[in-house]
Write a protein that holds these residues in place. Structure first.
Motif, PDB file in Angstrom:
ATOM      1  N   TRP A  19      73.891  66.426  19.955  1.00 54.03           N
ATOM      2  CA  TRP A  19      75.184  67.094  20.062  1.00 54.03           C
ATOM      3  C   TRP A  19      75.298  67.868  21.373  1.00 54.03           C
ATOM      4  O   TRP A  19      76.352  67.859  22.015  1.00 54.03           O
ATOM      5  N   GLU A  20      74.232  68.528  21.802  1.00 56.16           N
ATOM      6  CA  GLU A  20      74.251  69.267  23.068  1.00 56.16           C
ATOM      7  C   GLU A  20      74.515  68.316  24.236  1.00 56.16           C
ATOM      8  O   GLU A  20      75.289  68.616  25.142  1.00 56.16           O
ATOM      9  N   GLY A  21      73.855  67.151  24.194  1.00 57.90           N
ATOM     10  CA  GLY A  21      74.018  66.199  25.288  1.00 57.90           C
ATOM     11  C   GLY A  21      75.431  65.658  25.390  1.00 57.90           C
ATOM     12  O   GLY A  21      76.000  65.576  26.484  1.00 57.90           O
ATOM     13  N   VAL A  22      76.017  65.282  24.247  1.00 54.93           N
ATOM     14  CA  VAL A  22      77.364  64.728  24.295  1.00 54.93           C
ATOM     15  C   VAL A  22      78.383  65.808  24.644  1.00 54.93           C
ATOM     16  O   VAL A  22      79.418  65.539  25.273  1.00 54.93           O
ATOM     17  N   THR A  23      78.097  67.051  24.279  1.00 55.04           N
ATOM     18  CA  THR A  23      78.982  68.153  24.660  1.00 55.04           C
ATOM     19  C   THR A  23      78.959  68.363  26.168  1.00 55.04           C
ATOM     20  O   THR A  23      80.004  68.600  26.798  1.00 55.04           O
ATOM     21  N   LYS A  24      77.786  68.271  26.756  1.00 55.66           N
ATOM     22  CA  LYS A  24      77.689  68.405  28.217  1.00 55.66           C
ATOM     23  C   LYS A  24      78.381  67.247  28.923  1.00 55.66           C
ATOM     24  O   LYS A  24      79.015  67.436  29.968  1.00 55.66           O
ATOM     25  N   LEU A  25      78.273  66.037  28.355  1.00 58.29           N
ATOM     26  CA  LEU A  25      79.003  64.895  28.909  1.00 58.29           C
ATOM     27  C   LEU A  25      80.504  65.148  28.855  1.00 58.29           C
ATOM     28  O   LEU A  25      81.237  64.845  29.807  1.00 58.29           O
ATOM     29  N   HIS A  26      80.969  65.709  27.755  1.00 63.55           N
ATOM     30  CA  HIS A  26      82.392  66.058  27.616  1.00 63.55           C
ATOM     31  C   HIS A  26      82.804  67.064  28.691  1.00 63.55           C
ATOM     32  O   HIS A  26      83.882  66.933  29.289  1.00 63.55           O
ATOM     33  N   ALA A  27      81.943  68.048  28.963  1.00 59.80           N
ATOM     34  CA  ALA A  27      82.248  69.050  29.981  1.00 59.80           C
ATOM     35  C   ALA A  27      82.298  68.422  31.378  1.00 59.80           C
ATOM     36  O   ALA A  27      83.168  68.764  32.194  1.00 59.80           O
ATOM     37  N   VAL A  28      81.390  67.485  31.650  1.00 59.50           N
ATOM     38  CA  VAL A  28      81.389  66.804  32.953  1.00 59.50           C
ATOM     39  C   VAL A  28      82.690  66.023  33.139  1.00 59.50           C
ATOM     40  O   VAL A  28      83.318  66.057  34.212  1.00 59.50           O
ATOM     41  N   LEU A  29      83.110  65.312  32.091  1.00 58.84           N
ATOM     42  CA  LEU A  29      84.370  64.569  32.174  1.00 58.84           C
ATOM     43  C   LEU A  29      85.561  65.500  32.382  1.00 58.84           C
ATOM     44  O   LEU A  29      86.505  65.175  33.105  1.00 58.84           O
ATOM     45  N   ALA A  30      85.498  66.670  31.741  1.00 58.25           N
ATOM     46  CA  ALA A  30      86.576  67.643  31.922  1.00 58.25           C
ATOM     47  C   ALA A  30      86.662  68.085  33.376  1.00 58.25           C
ATOM     48  O   ALA A  30      87.761  68.194  33.948  1.00 58.25           O
ATOM     49  N   TRP A  31      85.510  68.337  34.010  1.00 55.31           N
ATOM     50  CA  TRP A  31      85.513  68.734  35.411  1.00 55.31           C
ATOM     51  C   TRP A  31      86.001  67.591  36.309  1.00 55.31           C
ATOM     52  O   TRP A  31      86.657  67.839  37.331  1.00 55.31           O
ATOM     53  N   ILE A  32      85.709  66.356  35.943  1.00 49.19           N
ATOM     54  CA  ILE A  32      86.231  65.215  36.711  1.00 49.19           C
ATOM     55  C   ILE A  32      87.750  65.177  36.644  1.00 49.19           C
ATOM     56  O   ILE A  32      88.429  64.964  37.661  1.00 49.19           O
ATOM     57  N   VAL A  33      88.298  65.402  35.453  1.00 50.96           N
ATOM     58  CA  VAL A  33      89.758  65.406  35.290  1.00 50.96           C
ATOM     59  C   VAL A  33      90.374  66.554  36.090  1.00 50.96           C
ATOM     60  O   VAL A  33      91.401  66.381  36.768  1.00 50.96           O
ATOM     61  N   VAL A  34      89.759  67.734  36.038  1.00 52.94           N
ATOM     62  CA  VAL A  34      90.263  68.872  36.804  1.00 52.94           C
ATOM     63  C   VAL A  34      90.224  68.561  38.303  1.00 52.94           C
ATOM     64  O   VAL A  34      91.185  68.849  39.044  1.00 52.94           O
ATOM     65  N   THR A  35      89.139  67.975  38.759  1.00 49.37           N
ATOM     66  CA  THR A  35      89.010  67.641  40.186  1.00 49.37           C
ATOM     67  C   THR A  35      90.060  66.621  40.602  1.00 49.37           C
ATOM     68  O   THR A  35      90.675  66.743  41.670  1.00 49.37           O
ATOM     69  N   LEU A  36      90.294  65.612  39.764  1.00 52.05           N
ATOM     70  CA  LEU A  36      91.311  64.615  40.082  1.00 52.05           C
ATOM     71  C   LEU A  36      92.703  65.242  40.129  1.00 52.05           C
ATOM     72  O   LEU A  36      93.527  64.898  40.992  1.00 52.05           O
ATOM     73  N   ALA A  37      92.969  66.158  39.207  1.00 47.95           N
ATOM     74  CA  ALA A  37      94.276  66.826  39.197  1.00 47.95           C
ATOM     75  C   ALA A  37      94.465  67.656  40.464  1.00 47.95           C
ATOM     76  O   ALA A  37      95.539  67.642  41.078  1.00 47.95           O
ATOM     77  N   PHE A  38      93.424  68.392  40.872  1.00 48.07           N
ATOM     78  CA  PHE A  38      93.523  69.191  42.089  1.00 48.07           C
ATOM     79  C   PHE A  38      93.675  68.298  43.311  1.00 48.07           C
ATOM     80  O   PHE A  38      94.484  68.576  44.210  1.00 48.07           O
ATOM     81  N   ALA A  39      92.911  67.196  43.357  1.00 46.26           N
ATOM     82  CA  ALA A  39      93.018  66.261  44.487  1.00 46.26           C
ATOM     83  C   ALA A  39      94.417  65.658  44.550  1.00 46.26           C
ATOM     84  O   ALA A  39      94.985  65.486  45.644  1.00 46.26           O
ATOM     85  N   LEU A  40      94.977  65.340  43.391  1.00 46.14           N
ATOM     86  CA  LEU A  40      96.325  64.776  43.354  1.00 46.14           C
ATOM     87  C   LEU A  40      97.338  65.768  43.907  1.00 46.14           C
ATOM     88  O   LEU A  40      98.216  65.398  44.694  1.00 46.14           O
ATOM     89  N   TRP A  41      97.229  67.029  43.472  1.00 45.80           N
ATOM     90  CA  TRP A  41      98.157  68.042  43.977  1.00 45.80           C
ATOM     91  C   TRP A  41      98.037  68.169  45.491  1.00 45.80           C
ATOM     92  O   TRP A  41      99.054  68.260  46.200  1.00 45.80           O
ATOM     93  N   PHE A  42      96.824  68.161  46.012  1.00 47.41           N
ATOM     94  CA  PHE A  42      96.599  68.275  47.453  1.00 47.41           C
ATOM     95  C   PHE A  42      97.210  67.077  48.183  1.00 47.41           C
ATOM     96  O   PHE A  42      97.864  67.232  49.226  1.00 47.41           O
ATOM     97  N   VAL A  43      97.021  65.868  47.652  1.00 51.94           N
ATOM     98  CA  VAL A  43      97.566  64.669  48.283  1.00 51.94           C
ATOM     99  C   VAL A  43      99.088  64.689  48.242  1.00 51.94           C
ATOM    100  O   VAL A  43      99.757  64.339  49.239  1.00 51.94           O
ATOM    101  N   LEU A  44      99.657  65.097  47.121  1.00 45.41           N
ATOM    102  CA  LEU A  44     101.120  65.156  47.023  1.00 45.41           C
ATOM    103  C   LEU A  44     101.705  66.136  48.029  1.00 45.41           C
ATOM    104  O   LEU A  44     102.769  65.884  48.621  1.00 45.41           O
ATOM    105  N   LYS A  45     101.031  67.261  48.234  1.00 43.73           N
ATOM    106  CA  LYS A  45     101.485  68.212  49.243  1.00 43.73           C
ATOM    107  C   LYS A  45     101.383  67.597  50.634  1.00 43.73           C
ATOM    108  O   LYS A  45     102.269  67.788  51.479  1.00 43.73           O
ATOM    109  N   ALA A  46     100.291  66.860  50.885  1.00 45.33           N
ATOM    110  CA  ALA A  46     100.062  66.286  52.212  1.00 45.33           C
ATOM    111  C   ALA A  46     101.113  65.239  52.572  1.00 45.33           C
ATOM    112  O   ALA A  46     101.514  65.122  53.730  1.00 45.33           O
TER     113      ALA A  46
END
Length: 340
Positions: A232-259
């Motif tokens: 359970w700890e391992g899959v929870t950490k995997l979930h957290a990693v995916l969450a950070w990937i989604v956050v990073t993609l959202a921030f990158a998208l906002w930056f690209v849209l501004k550019a």
């Protein structure tokens, strides 16, 4: 007393044969009415997901131990079943409210003039997803809250949210060919964001299925992750990693849209998504470090619905479908005016 409507035998036969067409011939909803009907359908979908989570988090998953009846002898919850029976039966009753909301959306879309077949199909898609999920919910009860069926129940609800969100957006725009507002590279980035978000939600169901909230008691089996070498700890950490990937993609998208100086719509939707992701992430970390209190788990489920809707709104904001221009009557020229 007003005049009695003249209802002929042919009217009765038509209403029985095709009630939607009968209503559409006699009622034309406004654009705002159709939009509200689509939004109510989406809102009710989120409500039933959250209340379904409340059923599990209060240990009421088998409050009604059978399906479609609540007990072998009663269709409804009995006083002997107590609090858990009321919670489980109440959630089942909300399915009828959701059906009414979806039915209202179908009727409003079908009655709009001119009729929009694409919008009506989205309404019917919601109806069949609700029916399928109701049957799957019954299977969840009959198999004793098997965590794999519970996960499938939530994923089918996510599909329902997706269709409802698309219908709500389509009710606010026309049927013209979509005109892209951003370049192909930006659209591909958004599709990566959608895929990562879908994977995040799917892994979240595994976290839930392997976690301590079984929905009824500790006797309910949890997902066995040993064959893939995850606990359970391992899959929870995997979930957290995916969450950070989604956050990073959202921030990158906002930056690209501004550019690229993108229109206001995609920028605003991406900003909204980023803020929702930050709030959802904060709730996720707090619930992890506080041993998963039920209230925070419920808020996290609600947040997952909002994240999914926000991601889809970003995707749908990348193009526009304008309403057809209303033709104005031709104005007379000066010679015609002088001759009048």
């Amino acid at each position: 007393m007003g005049p009695v409507p003249n209802v002929t035998r042919a009217d009765v036969a038509q209403a029985a044969r095709n009630p939607l067409a009968f209503i559409a011939e006699r009622w034309t909803p406004t654009q705002r009415t159709v939009q509200r009907a689509a939004f109510i359908s989406l809102a009710m979908t989120v409500v039933i997901v959250v209340t379904g989570g409340a059923v599990r988090l209060t240990g009421s998953g088998l409050g009604c131990p059978t399906w479609p009846k609540c007990t072998e002898d009663s269709l409804t919850a009995t006083s002997e079943m107590g609090f858990h029976g009321v919670v489980e039966f109440g959630n089942r009753m909300l399915t009828y409210v959701l059906c009414a909301a979806v039915g209202w959306a179908i009727i409003a879309a079908r009655s709009q003039k001119p009729m929009r077949r694409s919008l009506t199909r989205l309404g019917w898609a919601q109806f069949w997803l609700v029916m399928g999920n109701a049957v799957l919910g019954g299977i969840v009860v009959l198999v004793g809250l098997n965590p794999y069926t519970v996960a499938a129940h939530f994923l089918l609800s996510s599909a329902l949210i997706a269709v409802a969100a698309v219908m709500w957006q389509r009710s606010r725009e026309g049927d013209a060919e979509p005109r892209p507002l951003v370049g192909k590279a930006v659209a591909q980035l958004v599709w990566f964001l959608v895929a990562a978000s879908g994977l995040l939600i799917a892994v979240g169901t595994v976290v839930t299925g392997a976690g301590p909230h079984a929905g009824d008691s500790s006797d309910v089996p949890r997902m066995n992750l040993d064959p893939v070498g995850l606990d359970w700890e391992g899959v929870t950490k995997l979930h957290a990693v995916l969450a950070w990937i989604v956050v990073t993609l959202a921030f990158a998208l906002w930056f690209v849209l501004k550019a690229v100086d993108a229109p206001r719509g995609p920028l605003a939707r991406t900003r909204d998504l980023f803020l929702i992701l930050l709030a959802q992430g904060a709730i996720g970390y707090v619930q992890y470090f506080t041993d998963l209190p039920e209230i925070l788990v419920g808020l996290h489920m609600f947040g997952s619905c909002l994240v999914w809707i926000a991601v889809l709104r970003v995707l749908l904001s990348l193009r526009e479908r304008p309403h057809p221009a209303t033709e104005l009557p031709a104005q007379a020229d000066d010679s015609q005016l002088s001759a009048v």
